[in-house]
Design an enzyme around this catalytic site. Structure first.
Site, short mmCIF file in Angstrom:
data_model
loop_
_atom_site.label_atom_id
_atom_site.label_comp_id
_atom_site.label_asym_id
_atom_site.label_seq_id
_atom_site.Cartn_x
_atom_site.Cartn_y
_atom_site.Cartn_z
N ARG A 1 -34.39 -18.13 -9.80
CA ARG A 1 -33.72 -19.20 -10.46
C ARG A 1 -34.16 -19.21 -11.72
O ARG A 1 -33.32 -19.35 -12.93
CB ARG A 1 -33.88 -20.27 -9.73
CG ARG A 1 -33.22 -21.64 -10.65
CD ARG A 1 -33.05 -22.96 -9.70
NE ARG A 1 -34.01 -23.36 -8.82
CZ ARG A 1 -35.14 -23.71 -9.07
NH1 ARG A 1 -35.51 -23.76 -10.39
NH2 ARG A 1 -35.89 -24.04 -7.97
N TYR B 1 -8.38 -25.33 -21.70
CA TYR B 1 -8.48 -25.07 -20.30
C TYR B 1 -8.57 -26.06 -19.37
O TYR B 1 -9.49 -27.16 -19.32
CB TYR B 1 -9.73 -24.19 -20.19
CG TYR B 1 -10.09 -23.70 -18.72
CD1 TYR B 1 -9.08 -22.66 -18.19
CD2 TYR B 1 -10.96 -24.23 -17.84
CE1 TYR B 1 -9.14 -22.24 -16.82
CE2 TYR B 1 -11.42 -23.73 -16.77
CZ TYR B 1 -10.36 -22.84 -16.03
OH TYR B 1 -10.43 -22.31 -14.92
N ASP C 1 -15.58 -21.91 -26.83
CA ASP C 1 -15.31 -21.32 -25.67
C ASP C 1 -14.40 -19.85 -26.30
O ASP C 1 -13.33 -19.95 -26.64
CB ASP C 1 -14.23 -22.11 -24.59
CG ASP C 1 -13.92 -21.39 -23.73
OD1 ASP C 1 -14.12 -20.06 -23.57
OD2 ASP C 1 -13.60 -21.93 -22.40
N LYS D 1 -13.42 -13.42 -16.97
CA LYS D 1 -12.15 -12.85 -17.36
C LYS D 1 -12.45 -11.48 -18.23
O LYS D 1 -12.95 -10.56 -17.45
CB LYS D 1 -11.64 -13.94 -18.55
CG LYS D 1 -11.62 -15.28 -17.82
CD LYS D 1 -10.93 -15.72 -16.68
CE LYS D 1 -10.87 -16.88 -15.92
NZ LYS D 1 -10.87 -17.91 -16.64
C1 LIG Z 1 -11.63 -19.41 -16.71
C2 LIG Z 1 -12.00 -20.24 -17.76
C3 LIG Z 1 -12.98 -21.01 -17.44
C4 LIG Z 1 -13.74 -21.43 -16.24
O1 LIG Z 1 -14.32 -20.14 -15.97
P1 LIG Z 1 -14.66 -19.97 -14.52
O2 LIG Z 1 -15.47 -18.75 -14.25
O3 LIG Z 1 -13.24 -20.09 -13.65
O4 LIG Z 1 -15.56 -21.16 -13.85
C5 LIG Z 1 -13.22 -21.92 -18.95
N1 LIG Z 1 -12.71 -21.44 -20.05
C6 LIG Z 1 -11.52 -20.64 -20.13
C7 LIG Z 1 -11.01 -20.67 -21.35
C8 LIG Z 1 -11.17 -19.95 -18.95
O5 LIG Z 1 -10.06 -19.32 -19.08
#
Ligand SMILES: *Cc1c(COP(=O)(O)O)cnc(C)c1O
Length: 380
Positions: A46, A98, A170, A195
Protein backbone atom coordinates in the site's frame (compact mmCIF):
# COMPACT_ATOMS: atom_id res chain seq x y z
CA UNK A 1 13.91 12.88 -24.02
CA UNK A 2 10.80 13.33 -26.12
CA UNK A 3 7.33 11.96 -25.46
CA UNK A 4 7.52 8.73 -27.48
CA UNK A 5 10.85 7.79 -25.91
CA UNK A 6 9.60 8.56 -22.41
CA UNK A 7 6.43 6.55 -22.94
CA UNK A 8 8.54 3.47 -23.64
CA UNK A 9 11.41 3.96 -21.17
CA UNK A 10 10.51 6.33 -18.32
CA UNK A 11 10.32 4.67 -14.91
CA UNK A 12 12.07 1.45 -15.95
CA UNK A 13 15.67 0.44 -15.28
CA UNK A 14 16.39 -3.14 -16.40
CA UNK A 15 19.27 -3.49 -13.96
CA UNK A 16 16.89 -3.04 -11.03
CA UNK A 17 14.89 -6.06 -12.26
CA UNK A 18 17.42 -8.84 -13.12
CA UNK A 19 17.77 -7.32 -16.59
CA UNK A 20 14.08 -7.70 -17.41
CA UNK A 21 13.24 -5.47 -20.38
CA UNK A 22 9.64 -5.07 -19.23
CA UNK A 23 8.81 -4.05 -15.66
CA UNK A 24 7.85 -7.25 -13.78
CA UNK A 25 4.62 -7.53 -11.80
CA UNK A 26 5.62 -7.49 -8.13
CA UNK A 27 2.61 -9.46 -6.95
CA UNK A 28 3.47 -9.22 -3.26
CA UNK A 29 1.76 -7.53 -0.35
CA UNK A 30 4.86 -7.11 1.78
CA UNK A 31 8.67 -6.93 1.64
CA UNK A 32 11.32 -8.41 3.97
CA UNK A 33 13.25 -6.10 6.27
CA UNK A 34 17.04 -6.59 6.34
CA UNK A 35 16.91 -6.33 10.14
CA UNK A 36 14.82 -4.61 12.79
CA UNK A 37 14.64 -0.94 11.88
CA UNK A 38 16.16 -1.60 8.43
CA UNK A 39 13.49 -1.86 5.75
CA UNK A 40 14.53 -2.11 2.10
CA UNK A 41 13.37 0.33 -0.57
CA UNK A 42 9.83 -1.06 -0.12
CA UNK A 43 8.14 -2.36 3.01
CA UNK A 44 4.41 -2.83 2.27
CA UNK A 45 2.58 -2.59 -1.08
CA UNK A 46 0.00 0.00 0.00
CA UNK A 47 2.91 2.34 0.81
CA UNK A 48 4.89 1.44 -2.31
CA UNK A 49 5.39 -1.31 -4.88
CA UNK A 50 8.08 -1.47 -7.60
CA UNK A 51 5.59 -2.02 -10.45
CA UNK A 52 3.49 0.91 -9.26
CA UNK A 53 6.60 3.04 -8.80
CA UNK A 54 7.63 2.41 -12.43
CA UNK A 55 4.18 3.49 -13.63
CA UNK A 56 4.16 6.54 -11.36
CA UNK A 57 7.55 7.70 -12.64
CA UNK A 58 6.44 7.15 -16.23
CA UNK A 59 3.19 9.10 -15.70
CA UNK A 60 5.07 11.98 -14.06
CA UNK A 61 7.53 12.12 -16.99
CA UNK A 62 4.75 12.17 -19.58
CA UNK A 63 2.87 15.03 -17.89
CA UNK A 64 6.11 16.94 -17.32
CA UNK A 65 5.62 16.63 -13.55
CA UNK A 66 8.04 15.98 -10.70
CA UNK A 67 5.89 13.28 -9.12
CA UNK A 68 3.05 10.95 -10.10
CA UNK A 69 0.66 8.72 -8.19
CA UNK A 70 -1.31 5.72 -9.47
CA UNK A 71 -4.73 4.92 -8.01
CA UNK A 72 -7.19 2.05 -8.20
CA UNK A 73 -9.63 4.08 -10.33
CA UNK A 74 -10.05 7.61 -11.60
CA UNK A 75 -12.56 8.18 -8.80
CA UNK A 76 -10.04 6.93 -6.21
CA UNK A 77 -7.60 9.54 -7.56
CA UNK A 78 -10.29 12.25 -7.33
CA UNK A 79 -11.34 11.17 -3.82
CA UNK A 80 -7.73 11.40 -2.67
CA UNK A 81 -7.41 14.91 -4.12
CA UNK A 82 -10.64 16.15 -2.54
CA UNK A 83 -9.31 14.87 0.80
CA UNK A 84 -6.63 17.59 0.51
CA UNK A 85 -9.38 20.06 1.49
CA UNK A 86 -11.06 20.90 4.77
CA UNK A 87 -14.63 21.21 5.94
CA UNK A 88 -15.80 24.70 4.94
CA UNK A 89 -13.79 24.78 1.70
CA UNK A 90 -15.40 25.63 -1.63
CA UNK A 91 -14.21 24.11 -4.91
CA UNK A 92 -15.22 25.93 -8.10
CA UNK A 93 -16.25 23.55 -10.87
CA UNK A 94 -17.45 24.08 -14.42
CA UNK A 95 -21.18 23.64 -15.08
CA UNK A 96 -20.80 20.53 -17.22
CA UNK A 97 -18.48 17.82 -16.06
CA UNK A 98 -18.02 14.07 -15.72
CA UNK A 99 -21.12 12.67 -13.98
CA UNK A 100 -19.09 10.64 -11.48
CA UNK A 101 -17.23 13.76 -10.35
CA UNK A 102 -20.54 15.55 -9.85
CA UNK A 103 -21.81 12.58 -7.81
CA UNK A 104 -18.60 12.51 -5.74
CA UNK A 105 -18.95 16.17 -4.80
CA UNK A 106 -22.69 16.03 -4.16
CA UNK A 107 -23.19 12.68 -2.43
CA UNK A 108 -19.85 12.01 -0.73
CA UNK A 109 -18.32 15.38 0.16
CA UNK A 110 -21.11 17.97 0.47
CA UNK A 111 -22.37 16.44 3.73
CA UNK A 112 -18.77 16.55 5.04
CA UNK A 113 -18.67 20.30 4.48
CA UNK A 114 -16.61 20.43 1.24
CA UNK A 115 -18.80 22.27 -1.23
CA UNK A 116 -18.59 22.28 -5.02
CA UNK A 117 -19.90 25.45 -6.65
CA UNK A 118 -20.81 25.16 -10.33
CA UNK A 119 -20.07 28.16 -12.49
CA UNK A 120 -19.12 28.94 -16.07
CA UNK A 121 -15.31 28.78 -15.94
CA UNK A 122 -15.15 30.20 -19.47
CA UNK A 123 -16.36 33.54 -18.16
CA UNK A 124 -13.46 35.49 -16.64
CA UNK A 125 -15.67 37.87 -14.65
CA UNK A 126 -17.75 35.05 -13.19
CA UNK A 127 -14.57 33.21 -12.18
CA UNK A 128 -12.98 36.30 -10.63
CA UNK A 129 -16.14 37.06 -8.65
CA UNK A 130 -16.44 33.49 -7.38
CA UNK A 131 -12.75 33.42 -6.39
CA UNK A 132 -13.16 36.73 -4.57
CA UNK A 133 -15.99 35.20 -2.52
CA UNK A 134 -13.55 32.53 -1.38
CA UNK A 135 -12.49 29.23 -2.90
CA UNK A 136 -9.83 26.68 -2.03
CA UNK A 137 -9.54 25.33 -5.58
CA UNK A 138 -10.75 25.47 -9.16
CA UNK A 139 -11.52 22.06 -10.68
CA UNK A 140 -11.20 22.09 -14.46
CA UNK A 141 -12.10 19.64 -17.18
CA UNK A 142 -11.06 20.73 -20.62
CA UNK A 143 -12.64 19.62 -22.86
CA UNK A 144 -15.68 19.19 -20.62
CA UNK A 145 -17.54 15.91 -20.63
CA UNK A 146 -19.72 15.57 -22.66
CA UNK A 147 -20.26 19.05 -24.15
CA UNK A 148 -16.67 19.58 -25.27
CA UNK A 149 -16.40 23.12 -23.92
CA UNK A 150 -12.88 24.36 -23.28
CA UNK A 151 -11.54 26.17 -20.24
CA UNK A 152 -8.52 28.44 -20.64
CA UNK A 153 -5.92 26.62 -18.55
CA UNK A 154 -3.40 29.44 -18.17
CA UNK A 155 -5.95 32.13 -17.42
CA UNK A 156 -7.77 29.96 -14.90
CA UNK A 157 -4.59 28.84 -13.13
CA UNK A 158 -3.35 32.44 -12.92
CA UNK A 159 -6.68 33.65 -11.53
CA UNK A 160 -6.79 30.82 -8.96
CA UNK A 161 -3.25 31.59 -7.82
CA UNK A 162 -3.96 35.32 -7.42
CA UNK A 163 -6.63 34.30 -4.88
CA UNK A 164 -4.51 31.65 -3.16
CA UNK A 165 -6.51 28.75 -4.64
CA UNK A 166 -5.21 25.57 -6.27
CA UNK A 167 -5.91 24.75 -9.91
CA UNK A 168 -6.71 21.09 -10.63
CA UNK A 169 -7.27 19.73 -14.13
CA UNK A 170 -8.88 16.44 -15.17
CA UNK A 171 -6.92 15.67 -18.34
CA UNK A 172 -8.58 12.32 -19.12
CA UNK A 173 -10.05 13.30 -22.50
CA UNK A 174 -6.75 14.27 -24.11
CA UNK A 175 -3.99 12.41 -22.23
CA UNK A 176 -0.61 14.13 -21.82
CA UNK A 177 0.08 13.48 -25.48
CA UNK A 178 -2.31 16.24 -26.56
CA UNK A 179 -2.44 18.52 -23.52
CA UNK A 180 -0.04 19.10 -20.63
CA UNK A 181 -1.81 21.29 -18.06
CA UNK A 182 1.21 21.62 -15.73
CA UNK A 183 2.90 23.66 -18.48
CA UNK A 184 0.09 26.22 -18.15
CA UNK A 185 0.50 26.57 -14.39
CA UNK A 186 -2.05 23.97 -13.27
CA UNK A 187 -1.04 22.56 -9.87
CA UNK A 188 -2.48 19.03 -10.06
CA UNK A 189 -3.38 16.93 -13.11
CA UNK A 190 -5.77 14.04 -12.54
CA UNK A 191 -6.61 11.19 -14.92
CA UNK A 192 -8.82 8.23 -15.30
CA UNK A 193 -6.11 5.97 -16.78
CA UNK A 194 -9.03 3.66 -17.65
CA UNK A 195 -9.44 5.77 -20.78
CA UNK A 196 -6.74 6.79 -23.28
CA UNK A 197 -3.70 6.23 -21.05
CA UNK A 198 -4.32 2.51 -20.76
CA UNK A 199 -6.34 2.55 -23.95
CA UNK A 200 -7.40 -1.10 -24.17
CA UNK A 201 -10.57 -1.18 -22.03
CA UNK A 202 -9.15 -3.88 -19.77
CA UNK A 203 -8.25 -1.92 -16.61
CA UNK A 204 -9.80 0.72 -14.35
CA UNK A 205 -7.20 3.06 -12.94
CA UNK A 206 -6.44 6.64 -11.97
CA UNK A 207 -3.48 8.97 -11.66
CA UNK A 208 -2.43 12.35 -10.31
CA UNK A 209 0.69 14.31 -11.28
CA UNK A 210 2.22 17.41 -9.69
CA UNK A 211 5.25 19.64 -9.82
CA UNK A 212 5.17 21.10 -6.31
CA UNK A 213 7.06 19.09 -3.69
CA UNK A 214 4.61 20.04 -0.91
CA UNK A 215 1.65 18.75 -2.93
CA UNK A 216 3.54 15.58 -3.85
CA UNK A 217 4.19 14.91 -0.20
CA UNK A 218 0.56 15.44 0.82
CA UNK A 219 -0.87 13.35 -2.01
CA UNK A 220 1.64 10.56 -1.33
CA UNK A 221 0.70 10.63 2.33
CA UNK A 222 -3.04 10.47 1.53
CA UNK A 223 -2.57 7.68 -1.05
CA UNK A 224 -1.06 5.55 1.69
CA UNK A 225 -3.34 6.70 4.50
CA UNK A 226 -6.56 6.23 2.47
CA UNK A 227 -5.34 3.10 0.65
CA UNK A 228 -6.52 4.32 -2.75
CA UNK A 229 -3.47 3.00 -4.67
CA UNK A 230 -3.51 0.78 -7.77
CA UNK A 231 -2.51 -2.90 -7.62
CA UNK A 232 0.63 -4.20 -9.38
CA UNK A 233 -1.15 -6.19 -12.10
CA UNK A 234 -3.17 -3.15 -13.18
CA UNK A 235 -0.04 -0.97 -13.07
CA UNK A 236 1.69 -3.42 -15.40
CA UNK A 237 -1.19 -3.30 -17.87
CA UNK A 238 -1.31 0.50 -17.81
CA UNK A 239 2.46 0.63 -18.36
CA UNK A 240 2.05 -1.63 -21.37
CA UNK A 241 -0.77 0.50 -22.73
CA UNK A 242 1.31 3.66 -22.39
CA UNK A 243 4.00 2.32 -24.71
CA UNK A 244 1.69 2.93 -27.68
CA UNK A 245 -0.04 6.05 -26.32
CA UNK A 246 1.47 8.41 -28.91
CA UNK A 247 0.59 6.16 -31.84
CA UNK A 248 -2.92 5.53 -30.58
CA UNK A 249 -3.64 9.20 -29.91
CA UNK A 250 -2.52 10.20 -33.41
CA UNK A 251 -4.84 7.63 -34.95
CA UNK A 252 -7.78 8.39 -32.58
CA UNK A 253 -7.32 12.01 -33.55
CA UNK A 254 -7.30 11.33 -37.30
CA UNK A 255 -10.31 9.00 -37.17
CA UNK A 256 -12.19 11.27 -34.73
CA UNK A 257 -11.76 14.41 -36.78
CA UNK A 258 -12.76 12.63 -40.00
CA UNK A 259 -15.91 11.22 -38.39
CA UNK A 260 -16.74 14.66 -36.92
CA UNK A 261 -16.36 16.29 -40.34
CA UNK A 262 -18.53 13.61 -41.94
CA UNK A 263 -21.25 13.98 -39.29
CA UNK A 264 -21.23 17.77 -39.57
CA UNK A 265 -22.22 17.45 -43.26
CA UNK A 266 -25.00 14.89 -42.57
CA UNK A 267 -28.55 16.28 -42.93
CA UNK A 268 -29.86 14.31 -39.92
CA UNK A 269 -27.26 15.81 -37.58
CA UNK A 270 -28.17 19.07 -35.84
CA UNK A 271 -24.70 19.95 -34.57
CA UNK A 272 -21.29 18.44 -33.86
CA UNK A 273 -19.42 19.45 -30.70
CA UNK A 274 -15.72 18.93 -31.58
CA UNK A 275 -13.06 21.52 -30.71
CA UNK A 276 -11.13 20.67 -33.87
CA UNK A 277 -13.91 21.97 -36.11
CA UNK A 278 -13.68 25.67 -37.04
CA UNK A 279 -17.41 25.85 -36.09
CA UNK A 280 -16.51 25.20 -32.42
CA UNK A 281 -16.78 28.55 -30.58
CA UNK A 282 -13.41 27.96 -28.86
CA UNK A 283 -11.49 26.52 -31.81
CA UNK A 284 -8.87 29.27 -31.36
CA UNK A 285 -8.25 28.33 -27.72
CA UNK A 286 -7.99 24.67 -28.78
CA UNK A 287 -5.13 25.58 -31.12
CA UNK A 288 -3.38 27.40 -28.26
CA UNK A 289 -3.52 24.82 -25.49
CA UNK A 290 -4.06 21.44 -27.18
CA UNK A 291 -1.90 19.61 -29.70
CA UNK A 292 -4.81 17.45 -30.89
CA UNK A 293 -8.27 16.23 -29.93
CA UNK A 294 -8.27 12.49 -29.39
CA UNK A 295 -11.32 10.55 -30.54
CA UNK A 296 -14.08 11.57 -28.13
CA UNK A 297 -16.75 14.14 -28.93
CA UNK A 298 -20.51 14.64 -29.00
CA UNK A 299 -23.21 15.50 -31.49
CA UNK A 300 -26.93 16.21 -31.53
CA UNK A 301 -29.30 14.25 -33.75
CA UNK A 302 -32.27 16.07 -35.33
CA UNK A 303 -35.58 14.75 -33.98
CA UNK A 304 -35.00 14.58 -30.23
CA UNK A 305 -34.46 11.58 -27.99
CA UNK A 306 -36.41 9.21 -30.22
CA UNK A 307 -34.10 9.89 -33.15
CA UNK A 308 -31.05 9.48 -30.92
CA UNK A 309 -32.34 6.11 -29.68
CA UNK A 310 -33.02 4.96 -33.26
CA UNK A 311 -29.46 5.78 -34.22
CA UNK A 312 -28.05 4.03 -31.13
CA UNK A 313 -30.07 0.92 -31.96
CA UNK A 314 -28.63 0.83 -35.47
CA UNK A 315 -24.87 0.71 -34.90
CA UNK A 316 -23.00 -2.58 -35.29
CA UNK A 317 -19.30 -1.73 -35.00
CA UNK A 318 -19.76 0.98 -32.37
CA UNK A 319 -20.61 -0.68 -29.04
CA UNK A 320 -23.30 0.92 -26.87
CA UNK A 321 -21.28 1.34 -23.68
CA UNK A 322 -20.01 3.87 -21.17
CA UNK A 323 -16.32 4.77 -21.09
CA UNK A 324 -14.06 6.05 -23.84
CA UNK A 325 -10.49 6.04 -25.04
CA UNK A 326 -10.11 2.36 -25.92
CA UNK A 327 -9.02 0.85 -29.23
CA UNK A 328 -12.66 -0.08 -29.96
CA UNK A 329 -15.31 2.49 -30.89
CA UNK A 330 -18.00 3.19 -28.29
CA UNK A 331 -21.20 5.20 -28.45
CA UNK A 332 -23.48 6.31 -25.64
CA UNK A 333 -26.41 8.46 -24.57
CA UNK A 334 -25.16 10.78 -21.77
CA UNK A 335 -28.62 11.67 -20.39
CA UNK A 336 -29.53 8.04 -19.63
CA UNK A 337 -26.03 6.59 -19.18
CA UNK A 338 -22.86 8.44 -18.09
CA UNK A 339 -24.70 11.49 -16.77
CA UNK A 340 -27.80 9.78 -15.34
CA UNK A 341 -26.57 10.59 -11.82
CA UNK A 342 -26.92 14.32 -12.62
CA UNK A 343 -30.45 15.52 -11.68
CA UNK A 344 -32.69 16.47 -14.63
CA UNK A 345 -32.83 20.20 -13.82
CA UNK A 346 -29.02 20.33 -13.52
CA UNK A 347 -28.66 18.50 -16.83
CA UNK A 348 -30.91 21.08 -18.43
CA UNK A 349 -28.85 23.91 -16.98
CA UNK A 350 -25.71 22.22 -18.33
CA UNK A 351 -27.22 21.92 -21.81
CA UNK A 352 -27.33 18.11 -21.73
CA UNK A 353 -30.18 17.55 -24.16
CA UNK A 354 -31.86 14.15 -24.79
CA UNK A 355 -30.76 14.14 -28.47
CA UNK A 356 -27.09 14.32 -27.45
CA UNK A 357 -24.86 11.35 -28.31
CA UNK A 358 -21.21 10.95 -27.28
CA UNK A 359 -18.84 8.77 -29.25
CA UNK A 360 -15.36 7.51 -28.65
CA UNK A 361 -13.89 6.87 -32.08
CA UNK A 362 -11.55 3.89 -31.91
CA UNK A 363 -8.81 2.57 -34.15
CA UNK A 364 -10.90 0.51 -36.57
CA UNK A 365 -10.86 1.27 -40.29
CA UNK A 366 -12.29 4.75 -40.89
CA UNK A 367 -14.46 3.71 -43.87
CA UNK A 368 -16.04 0.91 -41.81
CA UNK A 369 -16.81 3.35 -38.99
CA UNK A 370 -18.44 5.85 -41.31
CA UNK A 371 -20.43 3.09 -43.06
CA UNK A 372 -21.66 1.96 -39.64
CA UNK A 373 -22.81 5.45 -38.61
CA UNK A 374 -24.32 6.02 -42.03
CA UNK A 375 -26.39 2.82 -41.83
CA UNK A 376 -27.50 3.71 -38.28
CA UNK A 377 -28.62 7.17 -39.41
CA UNK A 378 -30.65 5.58 -42.22
CA UNK A 379 -32.92 4.18 -39.50
CA UNK A 380 -33.66 7.62 -38.07
C1 LIG B 1 -14.03 7.96 -16.50
C2 LIG B 1 -13.71 9.33 -16.00
C3 LIG B 1 -13.44 9.54 -14.64
C4 LIG B 1 -13.53 8.45 -13.60
O1 LIG B 1 -12.60 7.44 -13.79
P1 LIG B 1 -12.82 5.89 -13.38
O2 LIG B 1 -11.54 5.27 -13.80
O3 LIG B 1 -14.02 5.41 -14.12
O4 LIG B 1 -13.04 5.86 -11.90
C5 LIG B 1 -13.11 10.83 -14.26
N1 LIG B 1 -13.07 11.85 -15.14
C6 LIG B 1 -13.34 11.67 -16.44
C7 LIG B 1 -13.27 12.84 -17.38
C8 LIG B 1 -13.67 10.41 -16.93
O5 LIG B 1 -13.95 10.25 -18.22
Amino acid sequence: MNFKTLSIHAGHRSLDHQGAVMTPIYQTSTFAFRAVGQPGAFDYSRSGNPTRKALEECLAALEGGAAGFAFGTGMAAETTLVMLFQSGDTILVHNDLYGGTYRLFETAFRSKGIRARYIDLRDRDVLEAALAEGAAAVWIESPTNPLMNLVDLKQTADAAHRHGALAICDNTFLSPYFQRPLEFGIDIVVHSTTKYINGHSDVVGGAAMVNRADLAERIGFLQNALGTCAGPQDCFLVLRGIKTLALRMEEHNRNGLAVAQWLSRHPKIESVLHPGLPSHPQHGLALEQMRGYGGTFSFRVRGGQEAAFQMLAGVRIFTLAESLGGVESLIEHPVSMTHASVPAEVRERMGLSPNLIRISVGLEDLDDLIDDLSAALERV
